[in-house]
Design a protein around this motif. Structure first.
Motif, mmCIF file in Angstrom:
data_model
loop_
_atom_site.group_PDB
_atom_site.id
_atom_site.type_symbol
_atom_site.label_atom_id
_atom_site.label_comp_id
_atom_site.label_asym_id
_atom_site.label_seq_id
_atom_site.Cartn_x
_atom_site.Cartn_y
_atom_site.Cartn_z
ATOM 1 N N PHE A 131 57.620 41.016 26.150
ATOM 2 C CA PHE A 131 56.945 42.242 26.526
ATOM 3 C C PHE A 131 56.345 41.957 27.879
ATOM 4 N N PRO A 132 56.248 42.859 28.621
ATOM 5 C CA PRO A 132 55.973 42.913 30.251
ATOM 6 C C PRO A 132 54.246 42.510 30.319
ATOM 7 N N VAL A 133 53.890 41.857 31.330
ATOM 8 C CA VAL A 133 52.597 41.391 31.672
ATOM 9 C C VAL A 133 52.393 41.354 33.030
ATOM 10 N N ASP A 134 50.995 41.644 33.203
ATOM 11 C CA ASP A 134 50.530 41.092 34.627
ATOM 12 C C ASP A 134 49.611 39.870 34.461
ATOM 13 N N ILE A 135 49.791 38.942 35.372
ATOM 14 C CA ILE A 135 49.157 37.731 35.205
ATOM 15 C C ILE A 135 47.992 37.369 36.347
ATOM 16 N N ARG A 136 46.814 37.170 35.822
ATOM 17 C CA ARG A 136 45.713 37.103 36.892
ATOM 18 C C ARG A 136 44.957 35.415 36.352
ATOM 19 N N GLY A 137 44.504 34.876 37.329
ATOM 20 C CA GLY A 137 44.166 33.725 36.759
ATOM 21 C C GLY A 137 43.563 32.761 37.976
ATOM 22 N N TYR A 138 43.101 31.599 37.792
ATOM 23 C CA TYR A 138 42.390 30.633 38.698
ATOM 24 C C TYR A 138 42.979 29.222 38.467
ATOM 25 N N VAL A 139 43.485 28.540 39.656
ATOM 26 C CA VAL A 139 43.835 27.252 39.499
ATOM 27 C C VAL A 139 42.773 26.222 40.279
ATOM 28 N N GLY A 140 42.476 25.159 39.836
ATOM 29 C CA GLY A 140 41.328 24.613 40.569
ATOM 30 C C GLY A 140 40.415 23.452 39.469
ATOM 31 N N PRO A 141 39.527 23.069 40.193
ATOM 32 C CA PRO A 141 38.578 22.098 39.265
ATOM 33 C C PRO A 141 37.889 23.012 38.583
ATOM 34 N N ILE A 142 37.739 22.623 37.031
ATOM 35 C CA ILE A 142 36.813 23.172 36.204
ATOM 36 C C ILE A 142 36.503 21.852 35.445
ATOM 37 N N GLY A 143 35.158 21.524 35.336
ATOM 38 C CA GLY A 143 34.624 20.307 35.089
ATOM 39 C C GLY A 143 34.750 19.437 35.825
ATOM 40 N N ASP A 144 35.503 18.451 35.392
ATOM 41 C CA ASP A 144 35.821 16.948 36.163
ATOM 42 C C ASP A 144 37.329 17.083 36.299
ATOM 43 N N ARG A 145 38.011 18.152 35.983
ATOM 44 C CA ARG A 145 39.713 17.957 36.161
ATOM 45 C C ARG A 145 40.019 19.135 36.770
ATOM 46 N N ILE A 146 41.533 19.144 37.253
ATOM 47 C CA ILE A 146 42.141 20.214 37.622
ATOM 48 C C ILE A 146 42.640 21.102 36.443
ATOM 49 N N ARG A 147 42.228 22.490 36.162
ATOM 50 C CA ARG A 147 42.783 23.129 35.097
ATOM 51 C C ARG A 147 43.287 24.612 35.572
ATOM 52 N N TYR A 148 44.015 25.277 34.612
ATOM 53 C CA TYR A 148 44.493 26.606 35.121
ATOM 54 C C TYR A 148 43.974 27.513 33.959
ATOM 55 N N LEU A 149 43.465 28.690 34.410
ATOM 56 C CA LEU A 149 42.676 29.531 33.390
ATOM 57 C C LEU A 149 43.715 30.852 33.882
ATOM 58 N N ILE A 150 44.272 31.563 32.544
ATOM 59 C CA ILE A 150 45.168 32.264 32.850
ATOM 60 C C ILE A 150 45.030 33.521 31.957
ATOM 61 N N PHE A 151 45.027 34.782 32.562
ATOM 62 C CA PHE A 151 44.785 35.979 31.793
ATOM 63 C C PHE A 151 46.250 36.835 31.976
ATOM 64 N N PHE A 152 46.390 37.068 30.854
ATOM 65 C CA PHE A 152 47.773 37.853 30.570
ATOM 66 C C PHE A 152 47.131 39.275 30.124
ATOM 67 N N HIS A 153 47.956 40.344 30.893
ATOM 68 C CA HIS A 153 47.494 41.703 30.502
ATOM 69 C C HIS A 153 48.597 42.509 30.249
ATOM 70 N N ASP A 154 48.870 42.763 28.915
ATOM 71 C CA ASP A 154 49.953 43.692 28.275
ATOM 72 C C ASP A 154 50.260 44.858 29.114
ATOM 73 N N ILE A 155 51.227 45.238 29.844
ATOM 74 C CA ILE A 155 51.629 46.327 30.275
ATOM 75 C C ILE A 155 52.638 47.264 29.598
ATOM 76 N N SER A 156 52.745 46.959 28.366
ATOM 77 C CA SER A 156 53.799 47.831 27.845
ATOM 78 C C SER A 156 53.532 49.329 27.924
ATOM 79 N N GLN A 157 52.539 49.632 27.587
ATOM 80 C CA GLN A 157 52.024 50.823 27.616
ATOM 81 C C GLN A 157 52.304 51.665 29.160
ATOM 82 N N ARG A 158 52.184 51.108 30.198
ATOM 83 C CA ARG A 158 52.308 51.451 31.495
ATOM 84 C C ARG A 158 53.634 51.252 31.870
ATOM 85 N N VAL A 159 54.443 50.409 31.406
ATOM 86 C CA VAL A 159 55.907 50.311 31.601
ATOM 87 C C VAL A 159 56.603 51.510 30.805
ATOM 88 N N ASN A 160 56.256 51.528 29.670
ATOM 89 C CA ASN A 160 56.866 52.625 28.954
ATOM 90 C C ASN A 160 56.783 54.135 29.484
#
Length: 464
Positions: A131-160
């Motif tokens: 299914f189609p998605v737009d992806i937003r997020g953040y890459v960098g230190p979270i706490g004492d480690r490098i982590r990735y925070l990823i948001f997926f937004h389902d754009i099926s309705q928009r695409v359809n």
């Protein structure tokens, strides 16, 4: 002895004082410890409340949220992520982000720390769906480690919606093109009609003249026989006989007559085509009239004759006693035309050689019934509930808008109170049954292009 007693007394007094001070200090520290403990408990309660709030926010968040470590192994996924990806949190922790978005890790490794946005990618489920998605997020230190925070937004309705918009635009372009063709056809029909009328009149005149010439020749031939018997002008009679034999005059007259008759038939066919072009270019208004359904079918078959001549044999079994139907002729005519063209295309796509198309009319249970059958490729069982959905088509891009059957059903059902169903008939791959009521009020059809595609009733598929 007294001095020793006094010294001992002083020592005891100092010890008591020291003990009192120690007790006071202990009490003070105990109070401080109690305060600190209370503060820690309050902080722990606050932390627990914030943690619970964050957990609830994650669970009710409308987007999928995933956290990954520096190797893109999934640490956690919120409820929306679990629902869309169809994996519980324990299963998610065994996977990497590339399992759901192939190649995303390589793309994120090239990005600098900070927020990022990736538009219109396809997320895959473990069962192969995507299914189609737009992806937003953040890459960098979270706490004492490098982590990735990823948001997926389902754009099926928009695409359809965008697909439907493009299909609607395509349909409107097609309608404008057909309107232009209709106007052009009307103009051509008008321009062709006048010279064809001249040709037809002249052919009638030539045929009448040929008849007169034939009658005159018969009189002349009788005169020649009489002159020959009397022995008059033998040389002139011989020359006439020689000439008649050289040109085979009798056969020539018959051939000229046959050529004129064929020419008249050809002109008649051209006239019929001109009339059909006028009818299709000007199908009439929304007024309802008593219509001969058999005549409409004959007109449609005449229009499709050239298209289907190398593809299928078309057989029309029309009930000669079929009652007239109160309907909008132009709309019904367009439905029949669409179904016949679909049948021709289906036979052609089947690739089984020359096929067969049958159209049968009858009257039964207050309905005029029209069966349209073909030996084409048929409709797969999985698609039978979708063929009447707006924008649904099995044709390649550019060869169909997916509106033909949807508009046909809208016209027959909503516009005329009738029925359009897919039925089964022995010897044919596909059969459509159109039922037009002999009595009933008409409504203006208005197709709902936003209708739910899963609302088709099982009543639309029956056995004939």
């Amino acid at each position: 002895m007294l001095k020793e007693l006094e010294a001992l007394t002083q020592i005891v007094a100092r010890e008591k004082l020291a003990r009192k001070r120690a007790e006071q200090l202990l009490a003070e520290k105990t109070r401080e410890l109690h305060v600190k403990t209370s503060q820690l408990e309050a902080a722990a309660d606050g932390f627990q409340a914030v943690s619970s709030l964050l957990s609830e926010i994650m669970d009710v968040a409308p987007d999928m949220i995933i956290t990954c470590d520096e190797n893109f192994r999934i640490i956690s996924g919120n409820a929306m992520a679990q629902r869309h990806l169809r994996q519980n949190e324990q299963a998610l922790r065994k996977r990497t982000v590339d399992d759901f978005l192939p190649g995303l890790s390589a793309e994120l490794r090239r990005r600098r720390p900070g927020p990022f946005f990736i538009e219109n990618r396809r997320a895959a489920r473990h069962n192969g769906d995507s299914f189609p998605v737009d992806i937003r997020g953040y890459v960098g230190p979270i706490g004492d480690r490098i982590r990735y925070l990823i948001f997926f937004h389902d754009i099926s309705q928009r695409v359809n919606a965008e697909i439907k918009r493009k299909q609607t635009e395509s349909q409107m372009d097609e309608a404008r093109r057909l309107e232009a063709i209709g106007a052009l056809s009307a103009g051509i029909a008008h321009e062709v009609n006048t010279p064809i009328q001249f040709v037809g009149d002249n052919l009638d005149y030539l045929e009448e003249g040929l008849i007169n010439i034939c009658n005159s020749y018969q009189h002349y031939d009788a005169l020649k026989v009489a002159v020959a018997k009397l022995g008059y002008c033998p040389e002139e009679v011989a020359k006439v006989d020689e000439f008649n034999q050289s040109v085979n005059l009798t056969n020539l007259i018959e051939e000229i007559g046959a050529a004129l008759r064929e020419s008249r038939d050809g002109v008649k066919q051209v006239r019929d085509i001109v009339i059909l072009m006028k009818e299709f270019a000007h199908p009439g208004t929304d007024d309802k009239d008593e219509v001969d359904v058999n005549a409409i079918i004959k007109n449609v078959l005449a229009m499709c004759k050239n298209r289907g001549k190398n593809t299928a044999d078309i057989e029309a079994n029309l009930d000669p006693d079929l009652p007239r139907v109160r309907c909008r002729k132009g709309q019904v005519q367009q439905v029949f035309l669409n179904l016949v063209i679909n049948a021709i295309d289906a036979v052609d796509e089947a690739g089984k050689g020359r096929g067969r198309i049958e159209i049968e009319t009858s009257a039964e249970d207050d309905y005029v019934q029209i069966y349209m059958s073909d030996t084409g490729c048929g409709v797969p069982e999985t698609l039978k509930q979708k063929i009447f959905d707006p924008f649904f088509t099995t044709k390649p891009v550019g060869k169909g808008t997916g509106q033909g059957l949807a508009l046909a059903k809208d016209t027959i059902v909503k516009g005329h109170g009738g029925k359009l169903t897919l039925v089964e008939k022995d010897g044919f791959a596909t059969t459509f049954l159109i039922q037009l009521p002999l009595k009933g009020e008409l409504q203006q059809p208005l197709i709902d292009t936003d209708a739910d595609t899963d609302t088709e009733s099982d009543d639309d598929i029956i056995a004939a």
